[in-house]
Write a protein that holds these residues in place. Sequence first.
Motif, short mmCIF file in Angstrom:
data_model
loop_
_atom_site.label_atom_id
_atom_site.label_comp_id
_atom_site.label_asym_id
_atom_site.label_seq_id
_atom_site.Cartn_x
_atom_site.Cartn_y
_atom_site.Cartn_z
N LEU A 1 11.14 5.36 -1.40
CA LEU A 1 11.33 4.46 0.03
C LEU A 1 11.04 2.85 -0.42
CD1 LEU A 1 8.94 6.66 2.05
CD2 LEU A 1 11.43 6.65 2.00
N ARG A 2 10.25 2.52 -1.27
CA ARG A 2 9.99 0.93 -1.58
C ARG A 2 11.68 0.63 -2.06
NH1 ARG A 2 5.01 -0.90 -4.40
NH2 ARG A 2 4.57 -0.97 -2.21
N ASP A 3 12.22 1.54 -3.42
CA ASP A 3 13.52 1.28 -3.83
C ASP A 3 14.61 0.97 -2.83
OD1 ASP A 3 12.27 1.05 -6.03
OD2 ASP A 3 13.08 2.94 -6.94
N LYS A 4 14.25 1.64 -1.40
CA LYS A 4 15.46 1.61 -0.48
C LYS A 4 15.21 0.59 0.41
CE LYS A 4 17.67 5.51 -1.95
NZ LYS A 4 19.01 5.36 -2.52
N GLY A 5 14.04 -0.07 0.18
CA GLY A 5 13.79 -1.30 1.12
C GLY A 5 12.89 -1.09 2.36
N LEU A 6 12.33 0.24 2.47
CA LEU A 6 11.45 0.53 3.50
C LEU A 6 10.10 -0.08 3.23
CD1 LEU A 6 12.78 4.04 4.05
CD2 LEU A 6 12.71 2.28 5.74
N PRO A 7 9.38 -0.38 4.18
CA PRO A 7 8.03 -0.98 3.84
C PRO A 7 7.05 -0.15 3.48
CG PRO A 7 8.19 -1.04 6.26
CD PRO A 7 9.48 -0.67 5.65
N VAL A 8 6.45 0.05 2.52
CA VAL A 8 5.28 1.08 2.02
C VAL A 8 4.07 0.16 1.67
CG1 VAL A 8 6.84 2.87 1.51
CG2 VAL A 8 6.36 1.20 -0.20
N PRO A 9 2.84 0.75 1.81
CA PRO A 9 1.48 0.16 1.33
C PRO A 9 1.55 0.10 -0.19
CG PRO A 9 1.13 2.28 2.12
CD PRO A 9 2.59 2.04 2.32
N ASP A 10 0.92 -1.09 -0.87
CA ASP A 10 0.96 -1.14 -2.26
C ASP A 10 -0.06 -0.02 -2.59
OD1 ASP A 10 1.66 -3.59 -2.36
OD2 ASP A 10 -0.23 -4.67 -2.02
N THR A 11 0.61 0.91 -3.74
CA THR A 11 0.07 1.99 -4.19
C THR A 11 -0.28 1.99 -5.56
OG1 THR A 11 1.40 3.20 -2.38
CG2 THR A 11 0.60 4.67 -4.04
N ILE A 12 -1.37 2.68 -6.09
CA ILE A 12 -1.76 2.89 -7.50
C ILE A 12 -2.11 4.40 -7.68
CG2 ILE A 12 -3.44 2.22 -9.20
CD1 ILE A 12 -3.78 -0.24 -7.56
N GLY A 13 -1.42 5.11 -8.40
CA GLY A 13 -1.97 6.18 -9.00
C GLY A 13 -2.39 6.33 -10.19
N THR A 14 -3.55 7.02 -10.45
CA THR A 14 -4.24 7.02 -11.62
C THR A 14 -5.21 8.24 -11.69
OG1 THR A 14 -5.64 5.81 -13.45
CG2 THR A 14 -5.99 5.63 -11.00
N GLU A 15 -5.48 8.54 -12.61
CA GLU A 15 -6.47 9.79 -12.85
C GLU A 15 -7.78 8.94 -13.68
OE1 GLU A 15 -4.98 13.00 -14.92
OE2 GLU A 15 -3.47 13.45 -13.28
#
Length: 55
Positions: A13-27
Amino acid sequence: MKTRNKLETTVILRDKGLPVPDTIGTEDILYAYDMAKNMKNIVIKPPAAPEDTVQ
């Protein structure tokens, strides 16, 4: 569009220009803690249950 993987969907979604929240994925709990200290508001979500994982 793949919607089972939330992190991958967010990137698409971000790559398509849509606004998304800052996101971090980690374990890594220490990495998550360090990143959370620098953010104003955070949402913590548990990992997907094994039965929710699509292979």
